[in-house]
Design an enzyme around this catalytic site. Structure first.
Site, PDB file in Angstrom:
ATOM      1  N   LYS A 165      44.582  18.172  40.466  1.00 33.08           N
ATOM      2  CA  LYS A 165      45.432  19.162  41.035  1.00 33.08           C
ATOM      3  C   LYS A 165      45.405  19.246  42.421  1.00 33.08           C
ATOM      4  O   LYS A 165      46.441  19.535  43.351  1.00 33.08           O
ATOM      5  CB  LYS A 165      45.311  20.368  40.258  1.00 33.08           C
ATOM      6  CG  LYS A 165      45.536  20.666  38.689  1.00 33.08           C
ATOM      7  CD  LYS A 165      46.899  20.599  38.572  1.00 33.08           C
ATOM      8  CE  LYS A 165      47.454  20.630  37.227  1.00 33.08           C
ATOM      9  NZ  LYS A 165      48.687  20.664  36.857  1.00 33.08           N
ATOM     10  N   GLU A 187      51.769  29.215  40.205  1.00 30.68           N
ATOM     11  CA  GLU A 187      51.382  29.810  38.541  1.00 30.68           C
ATOM     12  C   GLU A 187      50.136  28.766  38.312  1.00 30.68           C
ATOM     13  O   GLU A 187      49.870  27.673  39.088  1.00 30.68           O
ATOM     14  CB  GLU A 187      52.571  29.456  38.021  1.00 30.68           C
ATOM     15  CG  GLU A 187      52.668  27.758  37.556  1.00 30.68           C
ATOM     16  CD  GLU A 187      52.788  26.884  38.494  1.00 30.68           C
ATOM     17  OE1 GLU A 187      53.252  27.194  39.728  1.00 30.68           O
ATOM     18  OE2 GLU A 187      52.725  25.844  38.244  1.00 30.68           O
ATOM     19  N   SER A 454      41.621  13.111  33.893  1.00 32.76           N
ATOM     20  CA  SER A 454      42.279  14.073  35.011  1.00 32.76           C
ATOM     21  C   SER A 454      41.513  15.265  35.366  1.00 32.76           C
ATOM     22  O   SER A 454      41.849  15.930  36.269  1.00 32.76           O
ATOM     23  CB  SER A 454      43.629  14.625  34.390  1.00 32.76           C
ATOM     24  OG  SER A 454      43.396  14.952  33.074  1.00 32.76           O
TER      25      SER A 454
END
Lengths: 470, 312
Positions: A165, A187, A454
């Site tokens: 991210k 969000e 990830s």
């Protein structure tokens, strides 16, 4: 200045001795003519003689002459991937989206920006992330005749904040600063994007407000604390189902209200144009590094790329580089929750229908009335009833394949990677790992599989404790 | 005329699992009103004037349109039906009816809550249509539906338009479809003689605003502030200059909405040159928070009259 060397995409015989610049390859569409041009940048600081540069001009009409006919523009000037994508938002936001797109194009050609971004990705985020040969996992999937695929993990879990991210958050924070916006909203589902956003806001001195579903806040309490510790305000969203989709709706409402002072750091390749394209470009470094690392390690390309898909950002980040390489299989894995027939899952691409959610036309989980359904997954990050429009497109044209695994299968994989490799993966990532059970037996000997690891699973131990009896 | 012809039929509201449906025959289970009563329905449906027609008539008399908004199904469809009649008889010139949606991006807490309550009650599109089929013939003012795009797409744009046309809806507002994406919608709307109203906002650049006003049908919806629906203490003074700008670009009527909640606001906006004033959240709140539906309808009537009285 663009580097002089031209590298046709997919040429495996090039020997790259130095790390690739982390700057993203901007896809530049000339505002008036709609001509599409891919440009790349050499970062002067890396002293690289060669960079991945491709200059091809494509118009919508000439799309068929493009290297891979049938793919069309990804996206076109309206932000559409085939019939998907677009900008389905209240009129109040339209100007901000145009402004954002223009800023993105401008920065994709701005050397100083690229340099700054590359430096942060290297020194702050810790790029490049390793491509790790998972020896014991490979052994596990070796067949009785000694044959089997070779499994590599792209270690996005080793990035600062523990997931992919941050790649997008860092770039968007820099972009926001350029736009003169001092207030950031985001969000978050699992909290990873929220943490990444709070992190970059702390790093760049920006005001940070994170919207999180009340239900999600409960199951990811560690991340809520981290966000607050980093100086962000975490606002609980109680409306609707109090999960990611509602947090996203609330963030969009905040943006509609505060658009003149605020930048919305959307966390995935979903939402209105230019977000799906922008977020993909900011994560594309994952795939670019993978290509280079694959070349170094085995002198070739991966055969299969596997990634979990919630909104789809880590998957697009890995896949994008290879979309035009037809010999590379792209496999996305969604959350089947309690099972595809249980009605409690988040397998949007398998069970969804096309509609509009949060600004984009894409597959989504909806009922007969066109209301958005609350999805379910043990992993908060995959618990989204929509999916990025580019994934919808790749599925429709048959370029990428999408499968799903249940909560139970994901938990098994969570445990398995921990035991076999000493890496505790995020529950989201565990979905991609779980699919290896079905995938590996079908692969020829020596196939190179790259799984996007990830995120790491520290944030998930509380959930795991409830379900795994160790 | 319409009332007399209806009096001969007995209506049994039946609560089915998919919302309320009205049956014409006592023994039947879920026959839609429309199928057995079509001839009467189509006669009276044609009596509701087009939205642009309403504005022309008002302009001739130098009057400003009063346009209330309510969410269908909150507190329930039966009350919505009665509310529509109250709004009509209390002086509304056009009524906006919102279809409740799970993810209303353009709506603030009041309308969000109304939508959640309506959905929890089982309100769905078919239920709203059945309700409209029965009540529209009794209304003198036209109805415009306010809905997000996904429920339209779910049914297919053509089918959606023909269904709403069939029950006498005259207009449509879709807040999450920007000008660029309205082509299909507009084509089908025109084909079915539904007026598709487009929105312009304080953040819309002038050139874009011109494109929007050119394409809008019925009237131009000017969003008064940068934000979502919801009452505000005062109306932004930007509205005055925005109204002027828009009126330089078009002769179409302009109605102002979002945030208007008091007679003072209504008067002020009318004074600035608006051709219509839209009041939503204030009315929705009243209905949703009333002690009982009957109380709510009474309060609705007096509130509507007070707002209408503030208009020329």
């Amino acid at each position: 200045m663009t580097a002089s060397a031209t590298l046709a995409l997919g040429n495996p015989s090039l020997d790259l001795a130095k790390p690739l610049p982390s700057s993203f390859l901007g896809v530049w569409i000339h505002p008036q003519s709609g001509l599409l041009r891919r440009v790349g940048f050499a970062s002067p600081s890396s002293g690289l003689a060669v960079s991945c540069t491709m200059t091809k001009e494509v118009t919508a009409v000439e799309a068929s002459k493009y290297e891979n006919p049938g793919f069309g523009l990804r996206p076109d000037s309206f932000g559409r991937f085939g019939r998907f994508g677009g900008k389905y938002v209240p009129e109040t936001l339209m100007y901000a989206l145009t402004e954002l797109e223009e800023a993105f194009w401008a920065l994709s050609k701005d050397e100083e920006f690229q340099r700054e971004l590359e430096g942060i990705l290297r020194d702050y985020v810790g790029r490049e992330s390793p491509l790790y040969f998972a020896e014991r996992l490979t052994e596990h999937y070796r067949r009785s005749d000694g044959q089997g695929p070779h499994i590599y993990l792209k270690r996005e879990d080793l990035n600062h904040t523990g997931a992919h991210k941050i790649n997008n958050a860092v770039a968007q924070a820099l972009l926001a600063k350029r736009l003169g916006k001092k207030r950031i909203i985001a969000e978050t589902g699992a909290g990873q994007h929220g943490v990444a956003t709070a992190t970059v806001c702390a790093r760049f001195g920006l005001e940070c407000i994170i919207y999180m579903g009340a239900q999600d806040m409960e199951r990811q309490a560690l991340n809520v604390f981290r966000m607050k510790l980093l100086g962000a305000e975490v606002r609980a969203v109680h409306s609707g189902t109090a999960t990611l989709k509602d947090a996203t709706s609330e963030a969009i409402r905040d943006w509609v209200t505060n658009v003149e002072t605020t930048h919305y750091i959307l966390g995935s390749v979903a939402g209105p144009h230019p977000y799906p394209m922008m977020v993909r470009e900011f994560h594309a470094v994952i795939g670019k590094e993978t290509r280079k690392q694959a070349l170094e390690k085995w002198g070739g390309k991966p055969d299969v790329l596997v990634a979990c898909v919630g909104g789809g950002s880590n998957a697009m980040g890995l896949f994008h580089e290879f979309v035009d390489d037809r010999d590379v299989r792209l496999v996305g894995v969604e959350a089947a929750g309690f099972g595809l027939d249980s009605g409690k899952h988040a397998a949007t691409l398998t069970k969804g229908e096309v509609g509009v959610l949060h600004g984009a036309m894409s597959y989504l989980l909806q009922d007969d009335d066109g209301q958005i359904i609350e999805p379910h997954s043990i992993s908060a990050g995959l618990d989204y009833p929509g999916v990025g429009p580019e994934h919808s497109y790749l599925k429709d044209i048959g370029r990428a394949e999408y499968f799903s695994v249940t909560d139970k299968q994901a938990l098994e994989a969570f445990k398995q990677l921990s035991r076999l490799e000493g890496i505790i993966p995020a529950l989201e990532t565990s979905h991609a790992l779980a699919y290896l059970e079905d995938l590996c037996p079908t692969l020829p000997d020596g196939s190179k599989v790259v799984v996007n690891c990830s995120g790491r699973g520290d944030k998930d131990v509380q959930t795991a404790i409830k379900h795994l009896h160790l | 005329m319409v009332v007399a012809s209806k009096a001969s039929l007995s209506l049994l509201p039946l609560r089915s699992s998919s919302g309320i449906s009205f049956s014409c025959r006592p023994s039947s289970t879920s026959i839609s009103w429309g199928r057995s009563c079509t001839p009467m329905a189509s006669l009276s449906v044609a009596s509701a004037p087009a939205i642009s027609e309403i504005f022309s008539r008002l302009k001739e008399k130098n009057k400003v349109a009063f346009i209330p908004f309510i969410t269908a199904g909150d507190p329930d469809l039966s009350t919505t039906s009665k509310a529509l009649k109250v709004l009509d008889s209390s002086g509304s010139d056009l009524i906006e009816l919102g279809i409740p949606y799970s993810d209303p991006l353009a709506d603030g807490p009041v309308i969000q809550a109304a939508a959640t309550r309506a959905l929890a009650k089982g309100t769905n599109f078919d239920g709203v249509i059945s309700m409209l089929r029965e009540v529209v013939p009794e209304l003198s003012c036209p109805i415009a539906l306010f809905t997000y795009y996904n429920p339209i797409l779910k049914r297919g744009i053509d089918k959606f338009m023909s269904i709403i046309k069939d029950v006498g809806v005259r207009g449509l507002v879709v807040p999450d479809v920007p000008l660029e994406e309205t082509e299909n919608l507009r084509k089908e709307a025109v084909r079915h003689k539904i007026e598709l109203v487009l929105l312009t906002t304080p953040t819309t650049p002038t050139e874009r605003m011109k494109g929007i006003v050119q394409a809008s049908q019925g009237f131009v919806y000017l969003v008064s502030s940068v934000g979502v629906t919801g009452a505000r203490t005062s109306v932004s003074s930007r509205v005055q200059s925005l109204l002027q700008e828009i009126k330089e670009a078009t002769t179409k009527p302009v109605a102002v909405g979002f945030g208007i909640s008091k007679p003072e606001h209504v008067k002020q906006v009318a004074g600035w040159g608006a051709d219509g004033v839209i009041v939503g959240s204030a009315i929705v709140k009243l209905l949703g928070e009333a002690k009982s539906p009957e109380e709510g309808l009474k309060e609705l009537e007096s509130f509507t009259r007070s707002l209408k009285a503030a208009l020329p």
